[in-house]
Design a protein around this motif. Structure first.
Motif, PDB file in Angstrom:
ATOM      1  N   TRP A 143     116.364 -58.881 -42.083  1.00  0.00           N
ATOM      2  CA  TRP A 143     115.544 -57.962 -41.286  1.00  0.00           C
ATOM      3  C   TRP A 143     114.573 -57.212 -42.183  1.00  0.00           C
ATOM      4  O   TRP A 143     114.952 -56.714 -43.246  1.00  0.00           O
ATOM      5  CB  TRP A 143     116.474 -56.951 -40.603  1.00  0.00           C
ATOM      6  N   ILE A 144     113.332 -57.108 -41.726  1.00  0.00           N
ATOM      7  CA  ILE A 144     112.338 -56.307 -42.455  1.00  0.00           C
ATOM      8  C   ILE A 144     111.714 -55.316 -41.481  1.00  0.00           C
ATOM      9  O   ILE A 144     111.242 -55.703 -40.409  1.00  0.00           O
ATOM     10  CB  ILE A 144     111.253 -57.206 -43.093  1.00  0.00           C
ATOM     11  N   ASP A 145     111.747 -54.032 -41.847  1.00  0.00           N
ATOM     12  CA  ASP A 145     111.115 -52.985 -41.054  1.00  0.00           C
ATOM     13  C   ASP A 145     109.871 -52.534 -41.780  1.00  0.00           C
ATOM     14  O   ASP A 145     109.955 -51.960 -42.876  1.00  0.00           O
ATOM     15  CB  ASP A 145     112.079 -51.798 -40.882  1.00  0.00           C
ATOM     16  N   LEU A 146     108.707 -52.777 -41.181  1.00  0.00           N
ATOM     17  CA  LEU A 146     107.431 -52.457 -41.819  1.00  0.00           C
ATOM     18  C   LEU A 146     106.749 -51.298 -41.091  1.00  0.00           C
ATOM     19  O   LEU A 146     106.678 -51.296 -39.864  1.00  0.00           O
ATOM     20  CB  LEU A 146     106.518 -53.686 -41.739  1.00  0.00           C
ATOM     21  N   ASP A 147     106.268 -50.343 -41.867  1.00  0.00           N
ATOM     22  CA  ASP A 147     105.465 -49.277 -41.245  1.00  0.00           C
ATOM     23  C   ASP A 147     104.679 -48.560 -42.335  1.00  0.00           C
ATOM     24  O   ASP A 147     104.854 -48.834 -43.535  1.00  0.00           O
ATOM     25  CB  ASP A 147     106.362 -48.281 -40.476  1.00  0.00           C
ATOM     26  N   PRO A 207     114.651 -65.718 -45.794  1.00  0.00           N
ATOM     27  CA  PRO A 207     114.792 -67.051 -45.186  1.00  0.00           C
ATOM     28  C   PRO A 207     114.182 -67.169 -43.782  1.00  0.00           C
ATOM     29  O   PRO A 207     114.278 -66.247 -42.991  1.00  0.00           O
ATOM     30  CB  PRO A 207     116.316 -67.248 -45.120  1.00  0.00           C
ATOM     31  N   GLY A 208     113.530 -68.305 -43.525  1.00  0.00           N
ATOM     32  CA  GLY A 208     112.992 -68.589 -42.197  1.00  0.00           C
ATOM     33  C   GLY A 208     114.091 -69.127 -41.307  1.00  0.00           C
ATOM     34  O   GLY A 208     115.227 -69.283 -41.766  1.00  0.00           O
ATOM     35  N   PRO A 209     113.757 -69.453 -40.063  1.00  0.00           N
ATOM     36  CA  PRO A 209     112.497 -69.158 -39.384  1.00  0.00           C
ATOM     37  C   PRO A 209     112.302 -67.657 -39.134  1.00  0.00           C
ATOM     38  O   PRO A 209     113.219 -66.861 -39.369  1.00  0.00           O
ATOM     39  CB  PRO A 209     112.614 -69.937 -38.076  1.00  0.00           C
ATOM     40  N   TYR A 210     111.101 -67.340 -38.623  1.00  0.00           N
ATOM     41  CA  TYR A 210     110.706 -65.935 -38.539  1.00  0.00           C
ATOM     42  C   TYR A 210     110.392 -65.513 -37.101  1.00  0.00           C
ATOM     43  O   TYR A 210     109.855 -66.304 -36.324  1.00  0.00           O
ATOM     44  CB  TYR A 210     109.445 -65.702 -39.391  1.00  0.00           C
ATOM     45  N   PHE A 211     110.693 -64.264 -36.847  1.00  0.00           N
ATOM     46  CA  PHE A 211     110.330 -63.653 -35.567  1.00  0.00           C
ATOM     47  C   PHE A 211     109.643 -62.326 -35.887  1.00  0.00           C
ATOM     48  O   PHE A 211     110.267 -61.430 -36.453  1.00  0.00           O
ATOM     49  CB  PHE A 211     111.593 -63.423 -34.716  1.00  0.00           C
ATOM     50  N   PHE A 212     108.367 -62.211 -35.540  1.00  0.00           N
ATOM     51  CA  PHE A 212     107.615 -60.967 -35.761  1.00  0.00           C
ATOM     52  C   PHE A 212     107.530 -60.203 -34.443  1.00  0.00           C
ATOM     53  O   PHE A 212     107.080 -60.763 -33.430  1.00  0.00           O
ATOM     54  CB  PHE A 212     106.192 -61.275 -36.247  1.00  0.00           C
ATOM     55  N   VAL A 213     107.956 -58.941 -34.470  1.00  0.00           N
ATOM     56  CA  VAL A 213     107.846 -58.091 -33.288  1.00  0.00           C
ATOM     57  C   VAL A 213     106.799 -57.017 -33.578  1.00  0.00           C
ATOM     58  O   VAL A 213     106.905 -56.310 -34.588  1.00  0.00           O
ATOM     59  CB  VAL A 213     109.192 -57.401 -32.964  1.00  0.00           C
ATOM     60  N   VAL A 225     113.887 -61.386 -38.946  1.00  0.00           N
ATOM     61  CA  VAL A 225     113.137 -60.639 -37.938  1.00  0.00           C
ATOM     62  C   VAL A 225     112.310 -59.587 -38.665  1.00  0.00           C
ATOM     63  O   VAL A 225     112.832 -58.865 -39.525  1.00  0.00           O
ATOM     64  CB  VAL A 225     114.084 -59.963 -36.920  1.00  0.00           C
ATOM     65  N   VAL A 226     111.019 -59.524 -38.330  1.00  0.00           N
ATOM     66  CA  VAL A 226     110.136 -58.531 -38.951  1.00  0.00           C
ATOM     67  C   VAL A 226     109.657 -57.594 -37.853  1.00  0.00           C
ATOM     68  O   VAL A 226     109.033 -58.028 -36.885  1.00  0.00           O
ATOM     69  CB  VAL A 226     108.912 -59.198 -39.621  1.00  0.00           C
ATOM     70  N   GLU A 227     109.978 -56.341 -38.011  1.00  0.00           N
ATOM     71  CA  GLU A 227     109.599 -55.329 -37.019  1.00  0.00           C
ATOM     72  C   GLU A 227     108.341 -54.652 -37.561  1.00  0.00           C
ATOM     73  O   GLU A 227     108.409 -53.832 -38.479  1.00  0.00           O
ATOM     74  CB  GLU A 227     110.791 -54.372 -36.953  1.00  0.00           C
ATOM     75  N   ILE A 228     107.183 -55.020 -37.013  1.00  0.00           N
ATOM     76  CA  ILE A 228     105.893 -54.474 -37.474  1.00  0.00           C
ATOM     77  C   ILE A 228     105.650 -53.135 -36.770  1.00  0.00           C
ATOM     78  O   ILE A 228     105.725 -53.055 -35.552  1.00  0.00           O
ATOM     79  CB  ILE A 228     104.744 -55.459 -37.150  1.00  0.00           C
TER      80      ILE A 228
END
Ligand SMILES: C[S@@+](CC[C@H](N)C(=O)[O-])C[C@H]1O[C@@H](n2cnc3c(N)ncnc32)[C@H](O)[C@@H]1O
Length: 279
Positions: A113-117, A155-161, A92-95
């Motif tokens: 989990w990836i938290d991007l900001d 690892p995939g699959p991916y969910f971008f929020v 899960v990628v939290e944009i």
């Protein structure tokens, strides 16, 4: 610089960019919701953070729109949980994560989990969260390309929020960010909130009244318009008409109030789940 203090000692003074400081809006909303007798979600970490920070509460503190924001977050939580039920070790990628605490709410012990900001937000975030083997913060703009490589290594699959983020970007930048996601991650899920022109104008008035420098930059009458970037609509959810999986779990007060509020707001606040087209 000294900050405010209370019984727990001095609060941390926060200096963020104009859009970055909008992170306090959903944070304060989740903290306030947690204090209700029967909340839509409980977020003790938000309560802890809001209590530790000296932030401009007059501009960003809890307001009448809090419930809308909490519902939006709860809808996305529902979608992320469904994704994890199928793909327990996906990413899960939290944009534009801000001080979001979705990981705390949905962690199943195996998700990545990836938290991007932006860098100043991630600096603040690092005061409250630490990286782990499965969870990582990245300081970059969604408009950079470099962070995409870090996602590919997970690892995939991916969910971008992208919740409460893209609307602050110029329309062509939001379009570019979405197009790039579709190209690099075909088949990925993408959750995005969109707002019609009428609401954009209201946001501008409210921001001017409260002295908030950040303004929404584009509007969208129908989220299906985003399909032109290679997205396929999976579910459109007006926040006042949440998906069944969430609706049946809502506190009674919400279940009673939502239908009349929905008739009043007529889909003004919408969050949509898309799937990036496969190649
Ligand atoms: C309204 S807040 C939403 C925070 C979070 N998604 C939530 O719902 O709690 C907007 C966030 O978008 C971030 N942001 C704004 N422009 C960005 C960009 N170009 N790249 C990455 N994040 C950005 C801000 O720093 C801020 O944390």
């Amino acid at each position: 610089m000294p900050g405010m203090s209370d019984a727990h000692g001095p609060r941390l003074r926060v200096e963020l960019g104009a859009v970055q400081e909008t992170l306090f809006i959903p944070l304060a909303a989740r903290a306030r919701e947690s204090g209700r007798k029967r909340p839509v979600l409980r977020d003790p970490k938000a309560v802890e953070m809001i209590g530790a920070l000296d932030y401009p509460a007059d501009k960003y503190g809890p307001g009448p729109g809090s419930a809308i924001m909490v519902l939006r977050t709860a809808i996305v939580d529902t979608w992320v949980r469904a994704f994890l039920a199928e793909h327990p070790a996906g990413t899960v990628v939290e944009i534009g994560t801000g001080l979001n605490t979705r990981f705390e709410r949905v962690d199943n012990g195996t998700v990545h989990w990836i938290d991007l900001d932006l860098p100043d937000t991630i600096d603040l975030r690092r005061r409250f969260f630490t990286d782990t083997e499965r969870r990582k913060m990245i300081a970059a703009s969604v408009l950079d390309e470099t962070w995409l490589r870090s996602v590919e290594e997970s690892p995939g699959p991916y969910f971008f929020v992208a919740e409460g983020v893209l609307v602050y970007l110029a329309e062509e930048d939001a379009a570019e960010a979405l197009t790039r996601l579709v190209r690099r991650f075909p088949g990925a899920l993408v959750a995005v909130d969109t707002y019609p022109r009428r609401l954009l104008e209201q946001q501008h008035k409210q921001a001017a009244r409260k002295g908030m420098p950040a303004r929404w930059a584009w509007s969208c009458e129908d989220p299906r318009e985003l399909e032109r970037f290679g997205l396929r609509t999976v579910e459109v959810a007006p926040v006042t008409r949440p998906p069944r999986a969430l609706r049946t779990r809502l506190p009674l007060s919400y279940r009673l109030l939502l239908p009349p509020v929905d008739r009043l707001l007529r889909g003004l606040f919408t969050v949509t789940l898309f799937r990036a087209a496969s190649r």
